[in-house]
Design a protein around this motif. Sequence first.
Motif, PDB file in Angstrom:
ATOM      1  N   GLU A 300       0.851  -1.193   0.000  1.00  0.00           N
ATOM      2  CA  GLU A 300       0.000   0.000   0.000  1.00  0.00           C
ATOM      3  C   GLU A 300       0.890   1.248   0.000  1.00  0.00           C
ATOM      4  O   GLU A 300       1.941   1.253   0.627  1.00  0.00           O
ATOM      5  CB  GLU A 300      -0.872   0.025   1.257  1.00  0.00           C
ATOM      6  N   HIS A 301       0.486   2.267  -0.661  1.00  0.00           N
ATOM      7  CA  HIS A 301       1.193   3.567  -0.770  1.00  0.00           C
ATOM      8  C   HIS A 301       2.417   3.459  -1.689  1.00  0.00           C
ATOM      9  O   HIS A 301       2.399   3.948  -2.798  1.00  0.00           O
ATOM     10  CB  HIS A 301       1.593   4.152   0.595  1.00  0.00           C
ATOM     11  N   THR A 323      -1.923   5.548  -3.318  1.00  0.00           N
ATOM     12  CA  THR A 323      -2.994   6.308  -2.661  1.00  0.00           C
ATOM     13  C   THR A 323      -2.698   7.801  -2.782  1.00  0.00           C
ATOM     14  O   THR A 323      -2.133   8.412  -1.880  1.00  0.00           O
ATOM     15  CB  THR A 323      -3.078   5.916  -1.166  1.00  0.00           C
ATOM     16  N   LEU A 324      -3.086   8.388  -3.890  1.00  0.00           N
ATOM     17  CA  LEU A 324      -2.731   9.780  -4.151  1.00  0.00           C
ATOM     18  C   LEU A 324      -3.688  10.772  -3.481  1.00  0.00           C
ATOM     19  O   LEU A 324      -3.284  11.865  -3.096  1.00  0.00           O
ATOM     20  CB  LEU A 324      -2.701  10.029  -5.670  1.00  0.00           C
ATOM     21  N   ALA A 354       5.403  10.300  -4.796  1.00  0.00           N
ATOM     22  CA  ALA A 354       4.362   9.276  -4.953  1.00  0.00           C
ATOM     23  C   ALA A 354       3.917   9.098  -6.404  1.00  0.00           C
ATOM     24  O   ALA A 354       3.670   7.970  -6.846  1.00  0.00           O
ATOM     25  CB  ALA A 354       3.171   9.625  -4.073  1.00  0.00           C
ATOM     26  N   ARG A 355       3.820  10.204  -7.125  1.00  0.00           N
ATOM     27  CA  ARG A 355       3.366  10.091  -8.515  1.00  0.00           C
ATOM     28  C   ARG A 355       4.401   9.372  -9.378  1.00  0.00           C
ATOM     29  O   ARG A 355       4.060   8.523 -10.207  1.00  0.00           O
ATOM     30  CB  ARG A 355       3.038  11.476  -9.085  1.00  0.00           C
ATOM     31  N   LEU A 370      -5.484   0.869  -7.193  1.00  0.00           N
ATOM     32  CA  LEU A 370      -5.824   2.255  -6.836  1.00  0.00           C
ATOM     33  C   LEU A 370      -6.591   2.274  -5.516  1.00  0.00           C
ATOM     34  O   LEU A 370      -7.423   1.408  -5.269  1.00  0.00           O
ATOM     35  CB  LEU A 370      -6.635   2.793  -7.996  1.00  0.00           C
ATOM     36  N   GLY A 371      -6.249   3.259  -4.670  1.00  0.00           N
ATOM     37  CA  GLY A 371      -6.967   3.391  -3.396  1.00  0.00           C
ATOM     38  C   GLY A 371      -6.965   4.830  -2.943  1.00  0.00           C
ATOM     39  O   GLY A 371      -6.001   5.561  -3.169  1.00  0.00           O
TER      40      GLY A 371
END
Length: 463
Positions: A300-301, A323-324, A354-355, A370-371
């Motif tokens: 995650e992340h 997780t944006l 993150a991107r 995606l979250g």
Amino acid sequence: MRRLSTLIRASSDAELPAIFLRLLSVVRARTQSAESDAVTQTDIVPARPEPPAALWLDGGTLADGTGCDPVRNPGILAEAGRITRLGGARPAGAEVVDCSGLMLTPGLIDAHVHMACAPFDSSLRYDVSVAEMAADMFVNCQQTLEGGFTTVRDTGGIDRGLAEVIASGKMPGPRILQCGPVHSQTGGGGQMGAEWEPTHLWDQHAIPGLVAWALLSDGPDELRKNVREGFRRGATFVKLLVTGAVVAISTQQPSDTQFTVAEIAAAVEEASAKGTYVTVHAHNNGGIRAAVTAGVRCVEHGSQIDEETAALMSEHGVALVPTLSIMEQLVVDPASMGLAPSYASRLSEFARTARDAVLIARDAGVRTGLGSDLLGPDQRDRGRELVHRAKLETPMRALEAATRINAEVIGLGDDLGTIEAGKIADIAGFAGDPLSESEQFADRDRVALVVQGGRVARFTPRG
Ligand SMILES: [Zn+2]
């Protein structure tokens, strides 16, 4: 078996002769143990109200979740909750929905939610009543469904009871897969509250049957015991925090690695013994590499993933759920979650990378879902996660991530994620064309149709 046990539970013991009571206790014990053994991701499916025998979606344009070009006037037949046919003639006797002007997509899936963090306050003050907390959670569930999300994977905090209330049809909401409390080391990313508070008081913050944010473990044996405890409470997968977190006790940092490979491996062993998997909260590469080495299935992340780590994840078939939305919410408006401005600076380094991490992982062949990871009492904006991804990639890629890929990530790829014969009839209908204008994914007023398990959960006819 499930139906049998429901019938048995519905009977009143007082009406039964003693010999039947004895027989009943044996049958009950057997059915309960059979159910608890079955940690399958299809276990929780909204069952009530019952769907109509046949539902026909007439007209519209279909983007089926596979990434293929949209098709006009597809004609979708759902029978007893599953899609049985695309195209052909409208069957006599079916309930019909006029979908003209709608873009039909598979029901959206948010693979990283926290329904219990509403309201959310990392200091964990006791100034919100249990009733208010529960009310916010149910409102949250309803708004999630109305936004076109028919399935969510809750990655920490709720009790199984919430998922079961929704599945029973008593309250509206998405299908919920849940891990119960997350697993964290002492002083790790799952621990909140004040630094002065002795750790042995941590469990006092949980509300049995409603909210339990984290179980703290140190050493493989303790973690193994707590993972088993999570399964006892009904978890269908396991979530560990293997790096520090942003919204957590301030004496740890997202740059910390947490849990050892031996500890993570113990959790993986327990999860596979239950026929399920481990996913990990992780920001930095050291934590991710340890988790991949130990055998986890999902990250995650992953906000700092570099090429080397992405290659390792790809080699081991480990998925990523970026997780944006939460990054943006934390940087731009931490107050909306009841959090102090200092959280924004705590996160900024990770929000910056993150991107890039999404693209690095995708290019390495990592299955990238995606979250939203939204926290707080207002979680209406889940659709914004698709907008972020559409801008980073394309609207079609964003839709695939939120449907087909997320279904695979959460273990429901055979049942959800695309619109094709045999799948559960979970369908969203947008008034407009979010593939041309991706902001429409986040415009809840455009979600004119939500079909969940072959039943119309929301329909706003256009005049
Ligand atoms: Zn989260």
